[in-house]
Design an enzyme around this catalytic site. Structure first.
Site, PDB file in Angstrom:
ATOM      1  N   TYR A 175     -32.431 -55.026  28.864  1.00 35.40           N
ATOM      2  CA  TYR A 175     -33.166 -54.730  30.816  1.00 35.40           C
ATOM      3  C   TYR A 175     -31.575 -53.600  31.024  1.00 35.40           C
ATOM      4  O   TYR A 175     -30.717 -54.081  31.081  1.00 35.40           O
ATOM      5  CB  TYR A 175     -33.435 -55.755  31.170  1.00 35.40           C
ATOM      6  CG  TYR A 175     -34.834 -56.546  31.202  1.00 35.40           C
ATOM      7  CD1 TYR A 175     -35.407 -55.322  32.101  1.00 35.40           C
ATOM      8  CD2 TYR A 175     -34.799 -57.659  30.672  1.00 35.40           C
ATOM      9  CE1 TYR A 175     -37.109 -55.436  32.143  1.00 35.40           C
ATOM     10  CE2 TYR A 175     -36.522 -57.998  30.866  1.00 35.40           C
ATOM     11  CZ  TYR A 175     -37.232 -57.044  31.873  1.00 35.40           C
ATOM     12  OH  TYR A 175     -38.535 -57.275  32.345  1.00 35.40           O
TER      13      TYR A 175
ATOM     14  N   GLU B 123     -32.500 -52.073  34.383  1.00 35.91           N
ATOM     15  CA  GLU B 123     -32.607 -52.237  35.756  1.00 35.91           C
ATOM     16  C   GLU B 123     -31.832 -51.631  37.089  1.00 35.91           C
ATOM     17  O   GLU B 123     -30.478 -52.052  36.650  1.00 35.91           O
ATOM     18  CB  GLU B 123     -33.873 -53.071  36.275  1.00 35.91           C
ATOM     19  CG  GLU B 123     -35.342 -53.846  36.309  1.00 35.91           C
ATOM     20  CD  GLU B 123     -35.277 -55.175  36.278  1.00 35.91           C
ATOM     21  OE1 GLU B 123     -35.119 -56.077  35.750  1.00 35.91           O
ATOM     22  OE2 GLU B 123     -36.456 -55.750  37.619  1.00 35.91           O
TER      23      GLU B 123
ATOM     24  N   ASP C 242     -48.471 -30.890  39.102  1.00 35.71           N
ATOM     25  CA  ASP C 242     -48.339 -31.754  38.492  1.00 35.71           C
ATOM     26  C   ASP C 242     -48.231 -30.975  37.425  1.00 35.71           C
ATOM     27  O   ASP C 242     -49.750 -30.567  37.072  1.00 35.71           O
ATOM     28  CB  ASP C 242     -49.675 -33.184  38.562  1.00 35.71           C
ATOM     29  CG  ASP C 242     -50.087 -33.934  37.575  1.00 35.71           C
ATOM     30  OD1 ASP C 242     -49.531 -33.494  36.086  1.00 35.71           O
ATOM     31  OD2 ASP C 242     -50.466 -34.622  37.686  1.00 35.71           O
TER      32      ASP C 242
ATOM     33  N   THR D 267     -46.103 -35.816  32.765  1.00 35.78           N
ATOM     34  CA  THR D 267     -46.275 -37.134  31.041  1.00 35.78           C
ATOM     35  C   THR D 267     -45.016 -35.854  30.109  1.00 35.78           C
ATOM     36  O   THR D 267     -44.704 -34.549  30.438  1.00 35.78           O
ATOM     37  CB  THR D 267     -46.965 -36.848  30.290  1.00 35.78           C
ATOM     38  OG1 THR D 267     -48.445 -35.169  30.234  1.00 35.78           O
ATOM     39  CG2 THR D 267     -49.003 -37.501  31.274  1.00 35.78           C
TER      40      THR D 267
ATOM     41  N   LYS E  26     -47.235 -34.008  26.025  1.00 38.70           N
ATOM     42  CA  LYS E  26     -49.003 -32.981  25.908  1.00 38.70           C
ATOM     43  C   LYS E  26     -48.161 -32.054  25.761  1.00 38.70           C
ATOM     44  O   LYS E  26     -47.430 -32.122  23.960  1.00 38.70           O
ATOM     45  CB  LYS E  26     -49.533 -33.120  26.996  1.00 38.70           C
ATOM     46  CG  LYS E  26     -50.305 -34.633  27.511  1.00 38.70           C
ATOM     47  CD  LYS E  26     -50.909 -33.793  29.129  1.00 38.70           C
ATOM     48  CE  LYS E  26     -51.610 -35.345  29.198  1.00 38.70           C
ATOM     49  NZ  LYS E  26     -51.255 -36.122  30.170  1.00 38.70           N
TER      50      LYS E  26
ATOM     51  N   ARG F 241     -44.296 -40.391  24.536  1.00 41.06           N
ATOM     52  CA  ARG F 241     -45.430 -40.901  25.526  1.00 41.06           C
ATOM     53  C   ARG F 241     -44.738 -41.535  26.625  1.00 41.06           C
ATOM     54  O   ARG F 241     -44.105 -41.983  26.801  1.00 41.06           O
ATOM     55  CB  ARG F 241     -46.216 -42.346  25.257  1.00 41.06           C
ATOM     56  CG  ARG F 241     -46.914 -41.937  25.852  1.00 41.06           C
ATOM     57  CD  ARG F 241     -48.854 -42.989  25.581  1.00 41.06           C
ATOM     58  NE  ARG F 241     -49.306 -42.198  24.448  1.00 41.06           N
ATOM     59  CZ  ARG F 241     -50.592 -41.149  24.432  1.00 41.06           C
ATOM     60  NH1 ARG F 241     -50.705 -41.128  26.351  1.00 41.06           N
ATOM     61  NH2 ARG F 241     -50.520 -40.574  23.436  1.00 41.06           N
TER      62      ARG F 241
HETATM   63  N1  DSN Z   1     -55.532 -38.723  30.792  1.00 43.71           N
HETATM   64  C1  DSN Z   1     -54.846 -37.328  30.092  1.00 43.71           C
HETATM   65  C2  DSN Z   1     -56.214 -35.779  29.488  1.00 43.71           C
HETATM   66  O1  DSN Z   1     -56.509 -36.361  28.369  1.00 43.71           O
HETATM   67  O2  DSN Z   1     -56.187 -34.841  30.184  1.00 43.71           O
HETATM   68  C3  DSN Z   1     -54.785 -37.334  31.655  1.00 43.71           C
HETATM   69  O3  DSN Z   1     -53.291 -37.973  31.937  1.00 43.71           O
END
Ligand code: DSN
Length: 432
Positions: free
Chosen positions: A69, A71, A215, A241, A244, A250
């Site tokens: 932990y 925090e 974003d 994120t 990707k 993730r």
């Molecule tokens: N679910 C994602 C996507 O496939 O673009 C976005 O969060």
């Protein structure tokens, strides 16, 4: 049932070691993991938001840091024993700042939607107005979909793409912004294949006294390597994120150049919306950011776009229509109707999966079909590019896609394509 001994050779040695251990410890779970490893190794992954991480990133995400932990933030934790967790988080923060050329980074959000929750809470009071692109036109659910936190607690006003060109209608954004006077304008999308003009968005935001949020979840890797323009210095707050095009574990990330915004973000991530950070994931983020800082990652991101263009061309030649007419990034939105007006995204997704090609159905702008049916597919090249595929393979993939869809999912055609996919995957192994 697949046993661990059937796992493809492309499995890295640590994954193989884990499966061997698990086979003795928990055979039921071992089978699931082995089957999934085989699925990934023997199929073509064309989901635009997915990628294949390197073994070091994957296994760091399963390290001893999961036991702790932590925090709080480096130097200000609510638990003892955080010396190395502080170092891991500082490393991730410093590398994120270097990668994106910004002053502040919060690496704790568990995912992109959590990053956006923190960003909304940092920038807005409940009930304030947000101007964003709806999901039906390529936006993200956390940008204002009614059942989501964003649509529940904030006043969401939509802008849209131009119905003819399917490009962001910047004049429309400006007109609607002047009417609704939003506190926040959001740009950055889940299904938009063109360059985003962040500077223009900032000018619109300034003209109505709004803040700008970008974003960049989908394009983060491209932004980090200069393959897509950066939202800095235009956006007041940037979320993303990490899994990707950035090819990390993730997770989520929030960045800014504004000290006051940074303080608010830190408070809204913890304790505002999360408890203990996933320190194992934060360490894996640091390692992935380190990979992304290397010159070969720039070459990789350039190849993602080159591959997307080659795939787009292959599909256009076969009678499919690409929304906006093509792609500047890692993805394309394919309108299936010009190839066959009865073809739906849902049917195509199922047939292609049986042939070993993994895609997602996706509504196209003004799609007459429901979201679970759709007239389109969203395709992306990050994962295939990670496997080392280039333009020649993209042409082959376009041909395979068309063979399956053109046959209306004929079983023997799908079975034949499945074998060709398997052999292609053998030539282009998973990272190992
Ligand atoms: N679910 C994602 C996507 O496939 O673009 C976005 O969060």
């Amino acid at each position: 049932m697949t046993t661990t001994t059937d796992t493809p050779q492309t499995l890295d040695s640590l994954s193989q070691g884990l499966l061997d251990l698990l086979a003795k410890h928990d055979p039921e779970a071992a089978r699931i993991l082995a089957d999934e490893a085989e699925r990934q190794a023997t199929t073509l992954e064309l989901i635009a938001s997915e990628n294949h991480v390197t073994p070091v990133v994957m296994h760091s995400a399963g390290s001893c840091l999961t036991n702790k932990y932590a925090e709080g933030y480096p130097g200000k934790r609510y638990y003892g024993g955080c010396e190395f967790h502080d170092q891991a988080e500082n490393l991730a923060r410093d590398r994120a700042k270097q990668l994106f050329g910004c002053d502040y980074a919060n690496v704790q959000p568990h995912c992109g939607a959590n990053a956006n929750i923190a960003a909304f809470m940092a920038m807005l009071k409940p009930g304030e107005t947000v101007l964003s692109l709806p999901i039906k036109s390529g936006g993200h659910l956390s940008h204002g979909l009614k059942p989501n936190f964003s649509g529940t607690f904030y006043n969401i006003v939509d802008y849209d793409v131009d119905p003819d060109t399917e490009l962001i209608d910047y004049e429309g954004v400006e007109r609607i912004a002047k009417e609704c006077k939003p506190q926040l304008i959001i740009c950055g999308y889940s299904a938009y294949s063109r360059i985003i003009d962040f500077e223009r968005f900032r000018a619109i935001a300034d003209s109505v006294g709004a803040k700008l949020m970008a974003d960049i979840a989908h394009i983060a890797g491209l932004v980090a390597t200069g393959v897509h323009p950066s939202p800095f210095p235009h956006a007041h707050i940037v979320t993303t994120t990490t899994h990707k095009t950035l090819r990390g574990p993730r997770g989520g990330l929030v960045m800014t150049n504004d000290e006051e915004v940074a303080k608010m973000v830190d408070r809204k991530v913890f304790p505002g919306s999360q408890g203990g950070p996933l320190m194992h994931i934060i360490a894996a983020k640091a390692i992935a950011f380190g990979e992304a800082l290397k010159p070969e990652f720039t070459t990789y991101c350039q190849q993602i776009v080159t591959n997307a263009r080659a795939l787009a061309q292959g599909l256009t030649e076969r009678g499919y229509r690409l929304c906006t007419g093509g792609t500047d990034n890692h993805l394309m939105l394919v309108d299936l109707r010009p190839r066959d007006e009865n073809l739906t995204g849902a049917d195509a997704e199922g047939w292609l999966e049986s042939a070993g090609i993994i895609v997602n159905k996706n509504g196209i702008p003004n799609d007459p079909r429901k979201p679970m049916v759709t007239s389109g597919l969203r395709l992306g090249t990050p994962a295939l590019t990670t496997r080392g595929m280039k333009e020649e393979q993209m042409k082959q993939v376009a041909e395979l896609l068309d063979r399956v869809m053109g046959s209306n999912g004929n079983e023997s055609v799908c079975a034949q394509v499945r074998e060709e996919v398997r052999s292609m995957c053998g030539e282009f192994p998973m990272p190992h």
